[in-house]
Design an enzyme around this catalytic site. Structure first.
Site, PDB file in Angstrom:
ATOM      1  CD  GLU A 293     -32.189  12.235 -34.415  1.00  0.00           C
ATOM      2  OE1 GLU A 293     -31.360  12.832 -35.155  1.00  0.00           O
ATOM      3  OE2 GLU A 293     -33.198  12.775 -33.958  1.00  0.00           O
ATOM      4  CB  CYS A 327     -32.604  15.550 -37.035  1.00  0.00           C
ATOM      5  SG  CYS A 327     -32.755  16.157 -35.359  1.00  0.00           S
TER       6      CYS A 327
END
Length: 541
Positions: A293, A327
């Protein structure tokens, strides 16, 4: 293990509010004071042994850079090699341990974290990563507990999945083997829970792990290792090293037994790793699993039917909690012109009112960014916007690194939908607004979809279902986690599995069964109880 095993049904850990003058608040403040009063010397853990070196690196809270938390022991290539050897040595006994016993370790870790470790894990995260009490609580306590408990539930489902049919005299089985070799976990600074999950989820499936945390998260990573040890994790299952990235990668990615990487970090680093693995593919025993990720340029898309106060709150919380270092943090927003006249003064007033300071003062909403490198990068974007003709800083814009790496939450308004800060990942408390004509809703959706290489999180705010569906369809590939009338942050394990595609990663969804499947290699076993004794078939007669 005999009989049917019933795994406790997981529920999401309740978030403590840390309201003023409560016992939970005072306990956490006491733990913060205790940790600040100590200086530690953090070792690497290799094969269960504490490893110290002659290279001591000091650690400082990002919001109080003159305060010394202690040191960590920096290693070299020999320590990475030792960690690999320890992981491989522990592999057979760990893989052969009944999965229920592996599960018990992490269920115990969850309960330890919910109880005696909670304040320490949160306080360490507040000091190391400059998170306020609430942000530490939802990360270092609640999400980590949820990862442990829900992953065990998913594992029980995986192992229960067997072939539905058996021919007469035949028994078919699926064996879920750990990968052949070791797994490398490379974790970021911003979420203590992610760091724990990146190394724990492969281990739950019977793999052994070499873990390299971000240097700015080592202080709280140490608490994770102590938690694992008290929960009963055998020596060598998870080994932690503090070695620079290029040195670690040179050893890991050239090793025959490298079986996979579990990664969260920047897109550039991940792409470099992928290329390296590809170039070395003939060196490996098997094809490594690559799970990552990476970056994001997360968006908020607003339709003219949305509520102004709802948008104001979503932008402030979604963009500026934990200084925009999530994020998933909202970094760009598209606002209809008819709403902007009312929204702009409210947003500016709210952003400029946000209290900023050290995490030890629980009234502060904003704390420091993680380090000098981040501070310089983020402040450069702000200073550039102040002089660009197609951008205007309408809120915030101030910054100072005198006592800590403090940057005021900043809002930039731009007339260019492809302006730099609408496209590039900043990873800090900077939100850029593009104001569009109300009748260009669909056109703006297409611009949004084509602006960034990332596809992690995004949100749409609208009342009419047709307008929502239009956004869902046009932005189908623009975000792996999509939110309707909610900010694009705050994914909860068991509710919203997290991950994105395009330049944001492999979308293997942390906190989901799909991610755990990546750390297993299935073997089909067909057992014939009455094997034939002649080669002839009936048609030969």
């Amino acid at each position: 293990m005999n009989g049917i095993v019933t795994i406790p049904k997981p529920t999401n850990e309740a978030v403590r509010a840390y309201a003023p003058n409560t016992v939970e608040t005072q306990n956490l403040k006491n733990k913060l004071q205790e940790l600040r009063s100590e200086t530690v010397d953090i070792p690497m853990y290799i094969g269960g042994k504490e490893v110290y070196t002659d290279v001591k690196i000091t650690m400082h809270p990002p919001h109080d850079i003159k305060h010394n938390l202690g040191t960590y022991n920096k290693g070299g290539s020999e320590h990475v090699e030792q960690a690999i050897e320890a992981a491989l040595a522990a592999k057979e006994s760990w893989a052969n341990m009944p999965w229920e016993s592996r599960a018990a370790i992490f269920l115990k870790a969850a309960d330890l974290l919910a109880g005696p470790y909670r304040d320490r894990m949160n306080a360490a995260t507040m000091l190391a990563q400059s998170k306020n009490a609430m942000q530490a609580e939802i990360d270092a306590a609640c999400e980590m507990i949820d990862f442990f408990k829900f992953n065990i539930q998913y594992i029980s489902q995986i192992y229960a999945e067997q072939p539905p049919e058996n021919s007469p005299g035949v028994w078919n089985q699926l064996e879920y083997r750990p990968l052949e070799g070791f797994v490398f976990a490379l974790s970021p600074f911003n979420f203590t829970s992610i760091a724990a999950n990146l190394c724990a989820s492969p281990a739950m499936m019977g793999n052994t792990v070499v873990w390299k945390p971000a240097e700015t998260q080592i202080y709280s990573a140490q608490v994770i290792m102590e938690l694992y040890k008290e929960a009963g994790l055998p020596d060598g299952v998870i080994n932690i090293v503090y070695v620079d990235g290029p040195t670690t990668g040179d050893v890991i990615f050239n090793h025959r037994d490298f079986a996979g990487i579990h990664f969260t970090g920047s897109t550039g680093v991940f792409r470099h790793i992928w290329k390296t693995i590809g170039n070395n593919i003939d060196k490996y025993r098997s094809y490594p699993r690559i799970v990552g990720e990476t970056g994001g340029k997360d968006f908020v898309m607003v339709h003219k039917s949305a509520d102004v106060d709802v948008i104001n709150t979503a932008l402030v919380r979604g963009s500026f909690e934990f200084q925009g270092q999530k994020c998933s943090a909202a970094s760009r927003a598209y606002i209809p012109k008819s709403m902007w006249t009312e929204l702009k003064p409210k947003l500016v007033e709210t952003v400029n009112s946000l209290k900023m300071g050290p995490t030890e003062d629980f009234s502060n909403f904003i704390n420091a960014v993680i380090d000098k490198r981040a501070y310089d990068k983020i402040s450069n974007y702000i200073e550039t916007a102040k002089t660009d003709s197609d951008a205007e800083v309408i809120a915030g814009g101030e910054h100072s690194d005198e006592s800590g790496y403090f940057i005021r939450p900043t809002v930039i308004e731009t007339s260019d939908a492809k302006y730099t800060t609408m496209c590039e990942e900043i990873f800090g408390p900077v939100l850029t607004i593009f104001v569009y004509d109300d009748d260009k809703y669909e056109e703006t959706l297409h611009i949004l979809d084509q602006t960034s290489e990332y596809a992690l999180t995004g949100a749409i705010f609208a009342q009419d279902r047709n307008d929502i569906n239009t956004a869902l369809n046009i932005l189908r590939n623009a975000a792996g986690n999509f939110y309707v009338n909610d900010k694009p942050t705050g994914a909860v394990v068991g509710q919203q599995p997290f991950g994105g595609a395009r330049g944001s990663g492999t979308n293997d969804k942390a906190g989901a069964k799909a991610n755990l499947m990546r750390w297993t290699s299935m073997r089909t076993i067909k057992e014939n109880f009455v094997p034939p004794s002649s080669y002839e078939y009936p048609f030969h007669s």
